[in-house]
Design a protein around this motif. Structure first.
Motif, PDB file in Angstrom:
ATOM      1  N   PRO A  74      29.904   7.371 -33.000  1.00  0.00           N
ATOM      2  CA  PRO A  74      29.709   6.100 -32.284  1.00  0.00           C
ATOM      3  C   PRO A  74      30.489   6.047 -30.968  1.00  0.00           C
ATOM      4  O   PRO A  74      30.041   5.432 -30.000  1.00  0.00           O
ATOM      5  CB  PRO A  74      30.215   5.038 -33.260  1.00  0.00           C
ATOM      6  N   CYS A  75      31.645   6.706 -30.933  1.00  0.00           N
ATOM      7  CA  CYS A  75      32.432   6.756 -29.696  1.00  0.00           C
ATOM      8  C   CYS A  75      31.659   7.487 -28.598  1.00  0.00           C
ATOM      9  O   CYS A  75      31.564   7.015 -27.465  1.00  0.00           O
ATOM     10  CB  CYS A  75      33.757   7.480 -29.927  1.00  0.00           C
ATOM     11  N   VAL A  76      31.109   8.630 -28.946  1.00  0.00           N
ATOM     12  CA  VAL A  76      30.363   9.438 -27.984  1.00  0.00           C
ATOM     13  C   VAL A  76      29.060   8.726 -27.595  1.00  0.00           C
ATOM     14  O   VAL A  76      28.678   8.715 -26.424  1.00  0.00           O
ATOM     15  CB  VAL A  76      30.086  10.846 -28.558  1.00  0.00           C
ATOM     16  N   ASP A  77      28.425   8.073 -28.561  1.00  0.00           N
ATOM     17  CA  ASP A  77      27.167   7.367 -28.295  1.00  0.00           C
ATOM     18  C   ASP A  77      27.319   6.233 -27.293  1.00  0.00           C
ATOM     19  O   ASP A  77      26.395   5.937 -26.537  1.00  0.00           O
ATOM     20  CB  ASP A  77      26.567   6.807 -29.590  1.00  0.00           C
ATOM     21  N   TYR A  81      26.857   3.914 -21.851  1.00  0.00           N
ATOM     22  CA  TYR A  81      26.916   2.480 -21.560  1.00  0.00           C
ATOM     23  C   TYR A  81      28.240   2.117 -20.889  1.00  0.00           C
ATOM     24  O   TYR A  81      28.279   1.316 -19.967  1.00  0.00           O
ATOM     25  CB  TYR A  81      26.706   1.672 -22.840  1.00  0.00           C
ATOM     26  N   LEU A  82      29.319   2.738 -21.363  1.00  0.00           N
ATOM     27  CA  LEU A  82      30.615   2.513 -20.736  1.00  0.00           C
ATOM     28  C   LEU A  82      30.616   3.032 -19.300  1.00  0.00           C
ATOM     29  O   LEU A  82      31.186   2.412 -18.398  1.00  0.00           O
ATOM     30  CB  LEU A  82      31.727   3.162 -21.556  1.00  0.00           C
ATOM     31  N   LYS A  86      31.428   1.025 -15.856  1.00  0.00           N
ATOM     32  CA  LYS A  86      32.393   1.531 -14.878  1.00  0.00           C
ATOM     33  C   LYS A  86      31.774   1.544 -13.487  1.00  0.00           C
ATOM     34  O   LYS A  86      32.396   1.126 -12.511  1.00  0.00           O
ATOM     35  CB  LYS A  86      32.861   2.929 -15.272  1.00  0.00           C
ATOM     36  N   GLU A  87      30.537   1.993 -13.385  1.00  0.00           N
ATOM     37  CA  GLU A  87      29.853   2.012 -12.085  1.00  0.00           C
ATOM     38  C   GLU A  87      29.717   0.596 -11.527  1.00  0.00           C
ATOM     39  O   GLU A  87      29.940   0.366 -10.349  1.00  0.00           O
ATOM     40  CB  GLU A  87      28.470   2.649 -12.221  1.00  0.00           C
ATOM     41  N   LEU A 168      21.309  -5.855 -25.368  1.00  0.00           N
ATOM     42  CA  LEU A 168      21.862  -7.169 -25.638  1.00  0.00           C
ATOM     43  C   LEU A 168      23.354  -7.074 -25.884  1.00  0.00           C
ATOM     44  O   LEU A 168      24.124  -7.939 -25.492  1.00  0.00           O
ATOM     45  CB  LEU A 168      21.165  -7.816 -26.838  1.00  0.00           C
ATOM     46  N   GLY A 169      23.778  -5.979 -26.536  1.00  0.00           N
ATOM     47  CA  GLY A 169      25.201  -5.766 -26.757  1.00  0.00           C
ATOM     48  C   GLY A 169      25.939  -5.585 -25.442  1.00  0.00           C
ATOM     49  O   GLY A 169      27.032  -6.112 -25.253  1.00  0.00           O
TER      50      GLY A 169
END
Length: 182
Positions: A74-77, A81-82, A86-87, A168-169
């Protein structure tokens, strides 16, 4: 005899279901949540770029600290999105990735996985001190370094069919981020 075995199995099943800790309750009771409304403990660690990072200082900007490790799916997944966050907020926020993976393994991992945060490879002492037990974990700090939100990764929502609607998350997570600028 069969009835006795059936009752025994039902009793064991009942006992196990009530004696096993509820993971959701454990996540909500993590020590890291006790820092909401407070600063994280001071910690000087080197980033992969060789700069000193201290979680108690935010340089006057909101901060997202992502706690993760290399073998956490889940961290890598959530990394793509992170990276998008950041962008979008680059220059307005600090984006810190904190892992207990050693620097050599982290550098090797980052050769094949794009993760555009400032990376801190720390020992488990700091992560244990603040009480992160479940990964990924996102801790949002306001511009004064006060913890405002702790989430289990990027929150997701399910549609009527049980499918995750990650966008949505992200929208909800961005609401958390935007509240840091108020």
């Amino acid at each position: 005899m069969k009835t006795s075995i059936l009752y025994l199995l039902l009793f064991i099943s009942y006992f196990i279901s009530f004696s096993q800790p509820n993971v959701e309750q454990l996540m909500k009771s993590e020590k890291v949540r006790s820092y909401i409304g407070k600063k994280l403990p001071s910690m000087n660690q080197f980033t992969l770029e060789g700069e000193i990072y201290n979680a108690a200082k935010s340089n006057g900007k909101p901060t997202l600290i992502n706690f993760w490790f290399i073998h956490c799916k889940p961290c890598v997944d959530e990394m793509p999105y992170l990276n998008k966050l950041k962008e979008k907020y680059d220059g307005r926020m600090n984006f810190i990735s904190m892992t207990f993976d050693n620097e050599i393994n982290l550098r090797e991992f980052l050769k094949t996985h794009k993760f555009n945060f400032t990376h801190v490879s720390t020992d488990t002492n700091y992560i244990n001190e603040i009480g992160v037990r479940f990964f990924p974990k996102n801790v949002l700090l306001d511009k004064n370094g006060i913890v405002k939100v702790v989430t289990e990764g990027i929150p997701d929502f399910k549609d009527a069919h049980g499918n995750t609607l990650i966008n949505l998350g992200i929208e909800r997570f961005e609401t958390y981020l935007n509240e840091l600028f108020d």
